[in-house]
Design a protein around this motif. Sequence first.
Motif, PDB file in Angstrom:
ATOM      1  N   ARG A  21      -2.001   2.954  -7.923  1.00 44.74           N
ATOM      2  CA  ARG A  21      -2.814   1.785  -8.319  1.00 44.74           C
ATOM      3  C   ARG A  21      -3.256   1.909  -9.771  1.00 44.74           C
ATOM      4  N   GLU A  22      -3.716   3.091 -10.156  1.00 47.25           N
ATOM      5  CA  GLU A  22      -4.174   3.315 -11.525  1.00 47.25           C
ATOM      6  C   GLU A  22      -3.064   3.010 -12.531  1.00 47.25           C
ATOM      7  N   LEU A  23      -1.846   3.418 -12.208  1.00 42.69           N
ATOM      8  CA  LEU A  23      -0.714   3.231 -13.116  1.00 42.69           C
ATOM      9  C   LEU A  23      -0.036   1.872 -12.938  1.00 42.69           C
ATOM     10  N   ARG A  24      -0.529   1.085 -12.006  1.00 41.41           N
ATOM     11  CA  ARG A  24      -0.006  -0.266 -11.729  1.00 41.41           C
ATOM     12  C   ARG A  24       1.485  -0.237 -11.394  1.00 41.41           C
ATOM     13  N   ILE A  25       1.861   0.716 -10.569  1.00 46.16           N
ATOM     14  CA  ILE A  25       3.244   0.836 -10.122  1.00 46.16           C
ATOM     15  C   ILE A  25       3.443  -0.055  -8.897  1.00 46.16           C
ATOM     16  N   PRO A  26       4.390  -0.994  -8.935  1.00 43.18           N
ATOM     17  CA  PRO A  26       4.636  -1.829  -7.758  1.00 43.18           C
ATOM     18  C   PRO A  26       5.193  -0.997  -6.604  1.00 43.18           C
ATOM     19  N   VAL A  27       4.760  -1.319  -5.391  1.00 43.12           N
ATOM     20  CA  VAL A  27       5.186  -0.551  -4.221  1.00 43.12           C
ATOM     21  C   VAL A  27       5.772  -1.473  -3.153  1.00 43.12           C
ATOM     22  N   LEU A  28       6.592  -0.894  -2.294  1.00 44.44           N
ATOM     23  CA  LEU A  28       7.076  -1.567  -1.100  1.00 44.44           C
ATOM     24  C   LEU A  28       7.098  -0.544   0.027  1.00 44.44           C
ATOM     25  N   VAL A  29       7.114  -1.019   1.259  1.00 42.79           N
ATOM     26  CA  VAL A  29       7.049  -0.126   2.414  1.00 42.79           C
ATOM     27  C   VAL A  29       8.376  -0.169   3.166  1.00 42.79           C
ATOM     28  N   ASN A  30       8.982   1.012   3.371  1.00 49.28           N
ATOM     29  CA  ASN A  30      10.257   1.135   4.074  1.00 49.28           C
ATOM     30  C   ASN A  30      10.178   2.269   5.084  1.00 49.28           C
ATOM     31  N   SER A  31      10.954   2.153   6.161  1.00 48.68           N
ATOM     32  CA  SER A  31      10.891   3.184   7.198  1.00 48.68           C
ATOM     33  C   SER A  31      12.042   4.179   7.141  1.00 48.68           C
ATOM     34  N   ASP A  32      13.029   3.958   6.240  1.00 45.18           N
ATOM     35  CA  ASP A  32      14.155   4.898   6.154  1.00 45.18           C
ATOM     36  C   ASP A  32      14.779   5.071   7.535  1.00 45.18           C
ATOM     37  N   ALA A  33      15.018   3.946   8.202  1.00 46.46           N
ATOM     38  CA  ALA A  33      15.433   3.970   9.610  1.00 46.46           C
ATOM     39  C   ALA A  33      16.852   4.488   9.779  1.00 46.46           C
ATOM     40  N   HIS A  34      17.013   5.359  10.775  1.00 50.69           N
ATOM     41  CA  HIS A  34      18.340   5.810  11.197  1.00 50.69           C
ATOM     42  C   HIS A  34      18.629   5.362  12.631  1.00 50.69           C
ATOM     43  N   LEU A  35      17.629   4.797  13.280  1.00 50.16           N
ATOM     44  CA  LEU A  35      17.750   4.234  14.618  1.00 50.16           C
ATOM     45  C   LEU A  35      17.129   2.842  14.618  1.00 50.16           C
ATOM     46  N   PRO A  36      17.704   1.878  15.349  1.00 49.95           N
ATOM     47  CA  PRO A  36      17.133   0.531  15.355  1.00 49.95           C
ATOM     48  C   PRO A  36      15.667   0.486  15.755  1.00 49.95           C
ATOM     49  N   GLN A  37      15.258   1.331  16.681  1.00 52.92           N
ATOM     50  CA  GLN A  37      13.876   1.278  17.165  1.00 52.92           C
ATOM     51  C   GLN A  37      12.860   1.787  16.149  1.00 52.92           C
ATOM     52  N   THR A  38      13.317   2.328  15.011  1.00 55.35           N
ATOM     53  CA  THR A  38      12.379   2.840  14.005  1.00 55.35           C
ATOM     54  C   THR A  38      12.271   1.946  12.767  1.00 55.35           C
TER      55      THR A  38
END
Length: 287
Positions: free
Chosen positions: A232-249
């Motif tokens: 936040r301090e450096l104002r770096i844009p973020v996104l959320v990913n699960s790095d899924a290797h199985l559909p249920q994750t």
Amino acid sequence: MTTDRPNNRTNYHSHCSFCDGKAPMEDFVEEAVRQGFAAYGISSHAPLPFPARWTLEAERMAAYLAEIDRLKAAYADRIELYAGLEIDYLNEQSNPASDYFQKLPLDYRIGSVHLIESRGKYVDIDTDAETFAENLRLHFGDDLRKLVTDYFDKLMRMVSTGGFDFVGHADKIVYNASQCQPDIAEQPWYRQKIREYFETIARHGAMVEINTKKYHAGGVFFPNRSHFRLLRELRIPVLVNSDAHLPQTIDSGRREALAALQEAGIDTVMQLTGGRWQPTKIDLAAY
């Protein structure tokens, strides 16, 4: 396309049977549709200049891209699908900015480091803790500080070289490193290095994923939630990913990551909308 899908339900880091994922590509897409995802991206491990059991083979690249195109057409009225690759920064010749990867018709690219060179050999440091400790002993003389420093230095070379949209699992090495030295993340040299690393990311305008793959198994995100305020301090844009290797994750740990970002004072995440990265307000009510 309908617009009543839950906000923030996206995933741009996922693997399928074209690399080391555990199910066909369409199984992941069907699960994303079932869960009401707004968008989903497939990002197989990109080919390396030598054989590796966990990567997409270069000879199958055309088939990989054709399958994504087929699914884009088949599911166009239900979800936005995107073609990506997780590309290793190996050296100055093989990296996300290489002509080969830049000429591929991709919607986005992930820049990652899984391998560190030692005496002319590339050693996988993204392994289970036991193998990591063995590799540390055999290839790096049990010098954990040097290995971790080399890892972040390589990531900073990757960031400076560019050619990708976001950094994958930004500090993942510390998960295994902490099994060897539990207080490593609290060491002054480590804290200085991690700041230097994120300052490099900020300077070059890259995005950082909050990788949730190990959240339910180990209670951690990559980067660690202790660094969220620095993002936040450096104002770096973020996104959320699960790095899924199985559909249920595909949605594993997402709500928890979004809540942790809010607690750190970050109120937006980046999402691909109509093929463009856009900041989108975090909406936990959608969960």
